[in-house]
Design an enzyme around this catalytic site. Structure first.
Site, short mmCIF file in Angstrom:
data_model
loop_
_atom_site.label_atom_id
_atom_site.label_comp_id
_atom_site.label_asym_id
_atom_site.label_seq_id
_atom_site.Cartn_x
_atom_site.Cartn_y
_atom_site.Cartn_z
N ILE A 66 1.59 0.13 -5.07
CA ILE A 66 2.92 0.53 -5.55
C ILE A 66 4.02 0.09 -4.60
CG2 ILE A 66 2.22 2.47 -7.02
CD1 ILE A 66 2.72 4.32 -4.63
N GLY A 67 3.63 -0.51 -3.48
CA GLY A 67 4.67 -0.98 -2.55
C GLY A 67 4.06 -1.79 -1.44
N GLY A 94 5.18 -3.09 2.48
CA GLY A 94 6.22 -3.00 3.52
C GLY A 94 5.76 -3.75 4.75
N GLY A 95 6.57 -3.68 5.79
CA GLY A 95 6.25 -4.36 7.03
C GLY A 95 4.92 -3.87 7.60
N PHE A 96 4.63 -2.62 7.32
CA PHE A 96 3.45 -1.98 7.88
C PHE A 96 2.18 -2.37 7.13
CE2 PHE A 96 0.58 1.66 8.04
CZ PHE A 96 0.61 2.03 9.37
N GLY A 97 2.27 -2.60 5.85
CA GLY A 97 1.10 -2.93 5.03
C GLY A 97 1.36 -2.58 3.57
N VAL A 125 1.03 -0.11 0.10
CA VAL A 125 0.97 1.29 -0.31
C VAL A 125 0.30 1.34 -1.69
CG1 VAL A 125 2.26 3.41 -0.70
CG2 VAL A 125 3.14 1.71 0.91
N LYS A 172 -0.90 4.67 2.39
CA LYS A 172 -0.30 3.53 3.08
C LYS A 172 -1.35 2.98 4.04
CE LYS A 172 3.51 3.51 6.16
NZ LYS A 172 4.90 3.88 6.42
N ASP A 219 15.49 4.07 10.55
CA ASP A 219 15.37 3.09 9.46
C ASP A 219 15.79 3.73 8.15
OD1 ASP A 219 14.92 0.61 8.40
OD2 ASP A 219 12.74 0.80 8.29
#
Ligand SMILES: *[C@@H]1O[C@H](CO)[C@@H](O)[C@H](O)[C@H]1NC(C)=O
Ligand SMILES: *[C@@H]1O[C@H](CO)[C@@H](O)[C@H](O)[C@H]1NC(C)=O
Ligand SMILES: *[C@@H]1O[C@H](CO)[C@@H](O)[C@H](O)[C@H]1NC(C)=O
Ligand SMILES: *[C@@H]1O[C@H](CO)[C@@H](O)[C@H](O)[C@H]1NC(C)=O
Ligand SMILES: *[C@@H]1O[C@H](CO)[C@@H](O)[C@H](O)[C@H]1NC(C)=O
Ligand SMILES: *[C@@H]1O[C@H](CO)[C@@H](O)[C@H](O)[C@H]1NC(C)=O
Length: 822
Positions: free
Chosen positions: A493-494, A496-499, A501, A515, A611
């Site tokens: 579903i998403g 991001g910079g982190f990985g 989701v 996440k 952020d």
């Protein structure tokens, strides 16, 4: 005795009093020894005779030379065979440039080449045992003048002479030298620049020609960098002066450096060598035993798109800007000037080495630039910029000055007194403001400290199961796999910079968002720990809750409550979701503001989100807003310093410009970002849109422009046209505008923002007959009684209610234990 004193004052200091009354000059340009005025560029240096009223000396020796220097100011000199003093009345306190011109020649019996003398600008020693050599030289200093007179003293060594060819005293804009900078080695913050005298060592225009004083608003000269380059092949010169565009607010101005400096640079010579792994290095000769202020000027004139340029900046072996990313620092603009101040430790050798180099050979095309550089020697603890001084102020001198002012004021100069009082009030207020901004003390959160508390009865039976017990619930990897259908790509579903989701369903039917961090990134791990730690401590209805985590097999997985309606951003633009009404948008902003307000105030020490953006504000099934993504959160500089990098983090277009400049993290950086979100909510467009005409690219700038014109309605989301009451829009616009103030101290607190948004909602929902101007005055910081009434009438939006809810949220958490940790 009393009588004697009065006589003393009247006879000796009446002339000084008159002088003070007449004085209003901020700048002094004196061509010493010259019989006539001298025009240099568009400035007139006064003939010596006009300046003699400022000078106290026992002897008038005016020298001249026939040696033609081609430089007018050096043809004549004033020669001192005893101590002499210029007492220059200063009408506006602040930092001044002092430029001293020297050319030693032989005039009659006076051989200036053997002169040896000390120059001081009380209380600073500028030069000690100085003997000017051969060719014309100009020495530049800047000192913060805090008294009514600037006293410049020339003291020859015994049996020697002192001299001066010309003197320049020019007021410097207050903003030019700010109080703090980044300290190198050990890294930290340096405060107290305003009380240091500075001596210019080098002022260099990288990759370009000499920029003369005529092209500089403060009459500085910038020299080419060739002679400082360690290896001429390491860098190439790039020029594009026409591209330089100064940002309207914050960042660098023309006073910091002119376009010919920002419009040229030295770029790493990586063109023929895409695996280049070397630095561009410049060497500067300095005096050991002093600290130096090193100011870097940057302007990305080499990139063709945002985020192409990442590089490291070093002073000697210390890293000043790791992975410096100019597009983020400038808020998403290329070719926008920006500067960065750093302070060295006391230098032990006679050299300072400046390098810029590529970040990571394997990931980015190797690139690095530098546009300009200034190195300034800082006065030491004895207020000296050179060796020891010999001139000390006699106590009589200072009392003279005081008396002079008193007499001046009573002798008809009442306006002067009024001015002084106003100035004093102004200065005191300013100082107070500044200290407020700095007065926060911080404590780091620690992973090992704290109590074990449970995560809330909703998700658990109320017991602590984890080894790292204060970190919440550790969930087995197998359970996570099951919940996400083995990380089914179609469940993403998403990203991001982190990985990625994923959505997921736990065994008990609870919907969750999972996440999964990218296990290779070290930084990711730090952020992973931060987020677990933060979320475990903060429980609030407007903060996304953490249900558990998984660190088995080096995984970094965070499991959150599922937010049915996704991000606020997706409801504003780009996803085709139905448009939100103005009331819904206000409710969402109010919810998010509550979450942030709680982060800033709910714990013993403020927690800064770092952020804040519309993609980090999530909406549940009832469109209730919750703030998410605490991966970057900090409790303050201490925590920062335990990290390898202090690089500025955050997202484009939302980043507080002051954070970059001053490297000072406060809650007000979140307030800035939240202000950008407010405009985003109102205008329903991305905060950075490079496809738009240049003045529209950055939403914050664009919206502020219309807000300042009072025509914000021109740029609002067309879906809102006609559906917002003018008073509500006005309140909302004012609130966003205040959030975006250039300086953190001028921004409201999150609590103030919350009150104002609630008020904007009231204005939308209530018909208010009286003059909205009156009502909207002074809402920030001070709550008019009308609002309190509204609040009492509608408890559902009151802050007090919110706090109660917060306690409810903590059901299952032992409050007493939570508070014990503080
Ligand atoms: C020199 O400049 C001063 C100040 O501008 C002016 O008052 C004076 O008349 C000038 N003197 C000459 C000789 O031009
Ligand atoms: C110095 O100034 C005097 C008086 O103005 C003049 O007569 C003389 O020629 C000058 N000397 C030189 C070396 O320029
Ligand atoms: C400076 O020189 C003058 C002569 O030009 C002389 O009378 C005076 O004593 C000297 N002063 C000092 C301090 O040497
Ligand atoms: C000069 O110093 C005073 C006192 O330390 C300070 O308040 C002021 O801001 C300084 N001004 C500048 C321009 O640095
Ligand atoms: C400096 O200014 C002059 C005019 O004042 C202009 O002709 C010249 O091109 C400028 N130099 C640079 C490098 O911009
Ligand atoms: C660049 O200079 C810094 C500081 O001297 C040094 O640590 C680094 O290794 C250099 N990088 C390269 C690629 O030579």
């Amino acid at each position: 005795m009393v009588h004697g004193d009065c006589f003393f004052m009247l006879v000796l200091f009446l002339p000084l009093a008159c002088l003070l009354e007449e004085a209003s000059a901020e700048n002094y340009l004196i061509d010493c020894g010259s019989p006539g005025n001298t025009t240099v560029g568009n400035r007139v240096f006064l003939a010596d005779s006009y300046a003699s009223k400022y000078l106290s000396t026992s002897q008038n020796i005016l020298g001249n030379t026939s040696v033609n220097t081609n430089l007018q100011l050096y043809q004549t000199a004033r020669i001192f065979n005893g101590t002499a003093k210029y007492t220059l009345p200063i009408s506006q306190k602040g930092r001044y440039f002092l430029r001293l011109y020297f050319f030693p020649f032989v005039y009659r019996a006076y051989n200036l080449r053997t002169a040896s003398f000390t120059v001081s600008a009380l209380p600073y020693v500028l030069l000690s045992g100085f003997t000017p050599q051969g060719s014309p030289t100009m020495k530049e200093y800047s000192v913060n003048v805090t008294s009514k007179n600037l006293v410049i003293t020339f003291a020859p060594a015994q049996n020697s002479l002192a001299f001066l060819n010309a003197l320049e005293v020019v007021l410097v804009p207050d903003m030019l030298i700010q109080d703090d900078a980044k300290l190198i080695n050990p890294s930290g913050n340096f405060n107290g620049l305003t009380s240091r005298a500075l001596g210019t060592v080098a002022r260099v225009n990288m990759g370009g020609p000499t920029v003369s004083y005529e092209n500089d608003t403060l009459w500085r000269t910038w020299v080419p960098d060739d002679s400082y380059l360690e290896n001429k092949n390491s860098g190439v010169a790039v020029q594009n002066i026409a591209a330089v565009r100064y940002a309207k607010s914050s960042l660098a101005t023309r006073d910091d450096a002119p376009p010919p400096v920002y419009g040229t640079c030295r770029r790493l010579n990586s063109e023929d060598n895409p695996s280049a792994n070397f630095n561009v290095t410049w060497d500067f000769t300095v005096d050991p035993g002093f600290q130096y202020l090193v100011r870097f000027h940057f302007c990305d004139i080499v990139s063709t798109a945002l985020n192409q340029l990442y590089f490291n900046v070093f002073v000697d072996s210390g890293i000043v800007l790791p992975a410096c990313d100019l597009s983020t620092m400038t808020g998403g603009f290329l070719a926008t000037p920006i500067y960065f101040d750093s302070v060295t430790p006391s230098i032990s050798s006679n050299k300072i080495r400046i390098s810029v180099g590529p970040v990571d050979v394997n990931q980015n095309y190797p690139l690095a630039i530098l546009n300009g550089l200034e190195i300034m020697k800082m006065s030491d603890s004895k207020n000296s910029l050179d060796g020891p001084g010999v001139v000390l102020p006699s106590s009589k001198t200072s009392s003279k000055t005081e008396v002079g002012v008193l007499i001046g004021a009573t002798g008809g100069g009442v306006s002067l007194l009024v001015l002084a009082v106003l100035l004093l009030i102004f200065c005191t207020r300013r100082r107070k403001k500044l200290t407020q901004g700095h007065s926060k003390t911080w404590i780091p959160l620690s992973l090992t400290r704290g109590t074990s508390h449970t995560m809330g009865s909703k998700y658990s039976n109320g017991t602590v199961t984890s080894v790292a017990s204060n970190l919440g619930y550790r969930i087995p990897f197998a359970a996570v796999q099951e919940a996400t259908n083995y990380f089914d790509e179609s469940w993403v579903i998403g990203i991001g910079g982190f990985g990625k989701v994923y959505k997921g369903v736990l065994g008990d039917g609870t919907k969750v968002a999972v996440k999964r961090g990218n296990p290779r990134s070290q930084q990711g791990f730090a952020e992973f720990r931060t987020e677990i730690e933060m979320l475990s401590q903060f429980r609030h209805r407007h903060l996304v809750s953490l249900i558990g985590y998984c660190d088995e097999n080096n995984e970094m997985i965070l499991i959150y409550e599922y937010m049915e309606n996704g991000t606020l951003k997706s409801h504003l633009y780009g996803s085709g979701l139905p448009s939100l009404s103005w009331k819904q948008r206000l409710d969402i902003c109010i919810g998010a503001a509550r979450g942030l307000h709680y982060l800033h105030t709910g714990y013993a020490k403020p927690v800064i989100h770092r952020d804040v953006k519309s993609a980090n504000i999530l909406l549940d099934e009832n469109l209730m807003a919750k703030v998410a993504d605490f991966g970057l959160s900090k409790t303050g500089p201490e925590l920062d310093q335990t990290h390898v990098s202090t690089a500025v983090k955050g997202s484009f277009g939302y980043l507080d410009p002051e954070y970059f400049r001053r490297q000072q993290l406060t809650e007000k950086s979140d307030v800035y970002s939240f202000g950008v979100v407010l405009f985003e909510v109102l205008c329903a467009r991305p905060v950075i849109d490079p496809t738009l005409p240049r003045d529209m690219v950055n939403l914050a700038e664009w919206a502020m422009k219309w807000q300042k014109k009072g025509q914000l309605e021109q740029i609002i989301d067309p879906n809102l046209q006609g559906n917002i009451k003018p008073q509500s829009l006005r309140k909302f616009g004012e609130t966003a505008e205040k959030c975006l103030a250039d300086f953190g101290v001028d921004r409201p607190s999150m609590g103030d923002v919350l009150w104002n948004l609630e008020y904007a909602l009231q204005l939308q929902e209530t018909t208010i007959p009286d003059d909205p101007d009156e009502r909207s005055a002074n809402m920030i910081g001070d709550i008019p009684s009308q609002v309190s009434n509204f609040r009492a009438n509608d408890a559902s939006v009151s802050l007090i209610q919110d706090e109660t809810t917060h306690v409810d949220d903590l059901s299952g958490v032992s409050m007493s234990k939570t508070w014990e940790t503080m």
